[in-house]
Design a protein around this motif. Structure first.
Motif, PDB file in Angstrom:
ATOM      1  N   LEU A  95     -44.901  93.243  17.537  1.00  0.00           N
ATOM      2  CA  LEU A  95     -43.442  93.321  17.642  1.00  0.00           C
ATOM      3  C   LEU A  95     -43.030  94.148  18.860  1.00  0.00           C
ATOM      4  CD1 LEU A  95     -40.566  92.994  16.555  1.00  0.00           C
ATOM      5  CD2 LEU A  95     -40.973  94.943  15.068  1.00  0.00           C
ATOM      6  N   TYR A  98     -43.952  92.287  22.086  1.00  0.00           N
ATOM      7  CA  TYR A  98     -43.021  91.187  22.356  1.00  0.00           C
ATOM      8  C   TYR A  98     -41.688  91.709  22.872  1.00  0.00           C
ATOM      9  CZ  TYR A  98     -39.194  88.059  21.322  1.00  0.00           C
ATOM     10  OH  TYR A  98     -38.035  87.337  21.419  1.00  0.00           O
ATOM     11  N   VAL A 129     -40.430  86.733  15.245  1.00  0.00           N
ATOM     12  CA  VAL A 129     -40.903  88.113  15.065  1.00  0.00           C
ATOM     13  C   VAL A 129     -40.141  88.816  13.945  1.00  0.00           C
ATOM     14  CG1 VAL A 129     -41.857  88.461  17.367  1.00  0.00           C
ATOM     15  CG2 VAL A 129     -39.468  89.020  16.928  1.00  0.00           C
ATOM     16  N   SER A 133     -42.257  90.674  11.112  1.00  0.00           N
ATOM     17  CA  SER A 133     -42.140  92.101  10.813  1.00  0.00           C
ATOM     18  C   SER A 133     -41.590  92.336   9.412  1.00  0.00           C
ATOM     19  CB  SER A 133     -41.279  92.801  11.865  1.00  0.00           C
ATOM     20  OG  SER A 133     -40.118  92.079  12.121  1.00  0.00           O
TER      21      SER A 133
END
Lengths: 201, 201
Positions: A95, A98, A129, A133
């Motif tokens: 995460l 990214y 994402v 997450s």
């Protein structure tokens, strides 16, 4: 014939005079709103990066070594003991990575709002994402809950009495990850609105 | 003067003649694409409802009573023993309920594609339930993994040797919930594309 041509020219220039300021005003307003939204997007990304890094770092450094007083050896607790926590660290690192990579693209789309395809790509990746997450944060939360309170039905003992420091760090990491998830959700909503504004223009 | 006026009229009508069929054609094409997308949205919603209901029902009926041969009493395993599974059943029920309620709105937005605000509302709610179901599915998956393989570091024993039937049902429910999550993701992507098409028209 030349006279009528002249009158046509005047008419068309009159028309453009009447409309041009209005269009320009609306465009300027939309562009200003887009800039503000772009800045908000950038700030949210920064905040989410910090939260994700805090989550990953806290979980990654949650080792605790507890001495066994009765016997002369030590017991160690680490995030590495539980696959869910390993997944958590990987997901938070992905995460953060990214989001760092997306920062220049966020700035680029803010400066050049006409490139809609880049915004769409960012939007889709943001949703991916967000799911990743959310999954890692909630899975870790389920395990942290077990560690805190145990489960008598399955005979899983609470381990937090033994590893208090470890549990505290792990809980902090889960809280930080949920903060990152909230920032991501706001980002996705904002990206959606920016896309709508872009498409409507 | 009148002659030049006439020539202007002819020119403008020519222009409208030249453009009108083109615009009509494009509109019809977009409208057809929107219909197909709307039908896909409806079918995806139906599939997600079925998957969510299967997940909730399988988890809800996962009680198993195992006799203890050595002692003369029985041990029961139920989804109710673990808070994560309780959350799972609630989240899947909420998901199925939301999707059923959203069906008429999906049909309505398919028949009246001009009401963009309803589509945006559906889109935002879709993202919310996507996060909710991802969270519940992954938390349940973490617990199911523990039940299957246990964890020697925290001294949590695998309970699936004892409650094989229970474990199988619970695992099936988790798989069904992930199928629902995949359908939801496709729905969110499709909703995004429909929104873009609507806004661009």
């Amino acid at each position: 014939m030349p006279k009528s041509d002249a009158s046509i020219d005047i008419e068309s220039s009159d028309e453009s005079k009447g409309k041009a300021p209005l269009i320009g005003d609306a465009k300027e307003k939309t562009s200003g709103l887009k800039k503000v939204m772009g800045i908000c997007d950038f700030v949210l990304r920064l905040a989410a990066i910090i939260a994700a890094l805090v989550a990953a770092a806290t979980m990654g450094t949650s080792d605790e070594t507890v001495p066994f007083f009765t016997q002369f050896f030590q017991v160690q607790a680490s995030y590495d003991d539980l696959p869910t926590f390993r997944f958590f660290v990987i997901a938070m690192a992905v995460l953060a990575g990214y989001l760092v990579l997306s920062l220049p693209f966020s700035v680029f789309t803010m400066l050049r709002p006409n490139i809609v395809i880049l915004r769409i790509l960012l939007f889709i990746l943001d949703i991916v994402v967000l799911s990743l997450s959310t999954a890692s944060a909630s899975a870790a939360a389920a395990i942290v809950y077990l560690a805190h309170s145990g489960n008598p039905n399955t005979n899983w003992q609470a381990v937090c009495q033994q590893f208090g420091d470890f549990c505290q760090k792990v809980s902090g990491a889960v809280v930080a990850s949920f903060v990152a998830v909230v920032f991501l959700m706001l980002m996705v909503l904002l990206s959606g609105f920016i896309l709508l504004k872009n498409a409507k223009k």
